[in-house]
Design an enzyme around this catalytic site. Structure first.
Site, PDB file in Angstrom:
ATOM      1  N   SER A  50     129.457  -0.978 -50.631  1.00 51.92           N
ATOM      2  CA  SER A  50     130.483  -1.885 -51.123  1.00 51.92           C
ATOM      3  C   SER A  50     130.628  -2.293 -52.368  1.00 51.92           C
ATOM      4  O   SER A  50     131.657  -2.736 -53.209  1.00 51.92           O
ATOM      5  CB  SER A  50     130.520  -2.752 -49.932  1.00 51.92           C
ATOM      6  OG  SER A  50     129.520  -3.589 -50.150  1.00 51.92           O
ATOM      7  N   LYS A  91     128.891  -9.520 -51.944  1.00 49.51           N
ATOM      8  CA  LYS A  91     130.247  -9.515 -52.342  1.00 49.51           C
ATOM      9  C   LYS A  91     130.852 -10.168 -53.547  1.00 49.51           C
ATOM     10  O   LYS A  91     129.612 -11.165 -53.901  1.00 49.51           O
ATOM     11  CB  LYS A  91     131.305  -9.556 -51.260  1.00 49.51           C
ATOM     12  CG  LYS A  91     131.088  -9.044 -49.954  1.00 49.51           C
ATOM     13  CD  LYS A  91     131.239  -7.406 -50.088  1.00 49.51           C
ATOM     14  CE  LYS A  91     130.951  -7.015 -48.433  1.00 49.51           C
ATOM     15  NZ  LYS A  91     130.585  -5.629 -48.406  1.00 49.51           N
TER      16      LYS A  91
END
Length: 180
Positions: A50, A91
């Protein structure tokens, strides 16, 4: 009256003193390492695609756990947070409390204005998503690999209390060492 110590007694006494000094030094070092590990910096292992190309699976990162006790997260910072399923996610902070965020035509818009994202690969695509207002006490996060990331588009905005800390550096593998 005290009798003078023999040479061998003096040597034994010096060895005991040195051993005690070493034990105190080792205990102090271990205690300091534990305190730093619990309250200041924590290593994490990156798992999943990710955050490509900023972070890769297998990277070891160092997370500053203390920073958000004194300041709020800023847009663009890479954070580690507790996600559902008792996992930690890595993230990037995209939108802050009270802001609106949406994606149109591969661009992120914050409060209606296009956000510059120099950390993304030039060919990185972002699927459109509808306008989201970030609640107070939360941030909106996205992975840098937008087509393969479970982030705020799926799990919703992340509460400040769920944030472990800010990623400061990649320290392994050594050839990928960098500050973020």
């Amino acid at each position: 009256m005290t009798l003078p110590m023999s040479r061998s007694e003096r040597l034994r006494r010096q060895k005991r003193i040195r051993a005690r000094e070493w034990m105190v030094a080792v205990l102090l070092a271990v205690s300091l390492a534990i305190v730093i590990r619990i309250f200041v910096f924590e290593p994490f292992n990156v798992v999943g695609p990710s955050m490509k190309t900023t972070l890769e699976t297998g990277n070891l990162i160092l997370v500053n756990k203390l920073v958000y006790r004194f300041e709020e997260p800023e847009r663009g910072e890479v954070i580690v947070f507790h996600a559902p399923q008792r996992k930690e996610y890595v993230k990037r902070v995209i939108a802050l409390p009270g802001e609106t965020v949406e994606a149109k035509n591969n661009k992120i818009l914050i409060n209606g204005k296009i956000m510059e994202e120099p950390y993304l690969a030039t060919d990185m695509r972002t699927r459109d998503f509808d306008l989201v207002r970030v609640p107070s006490g939360k941030v909106f996060v996205l992975g840098d690999n937008r087509l393969d990331s479970t982030d705020s588009r799926v799990i919703g905005p992340v509460g400040m209390s769920e944030i472990v800390g800010r990623v400061e550096m990649v320290y392994w593998p050594f050839q990928m060492w960098k500050l973020l």
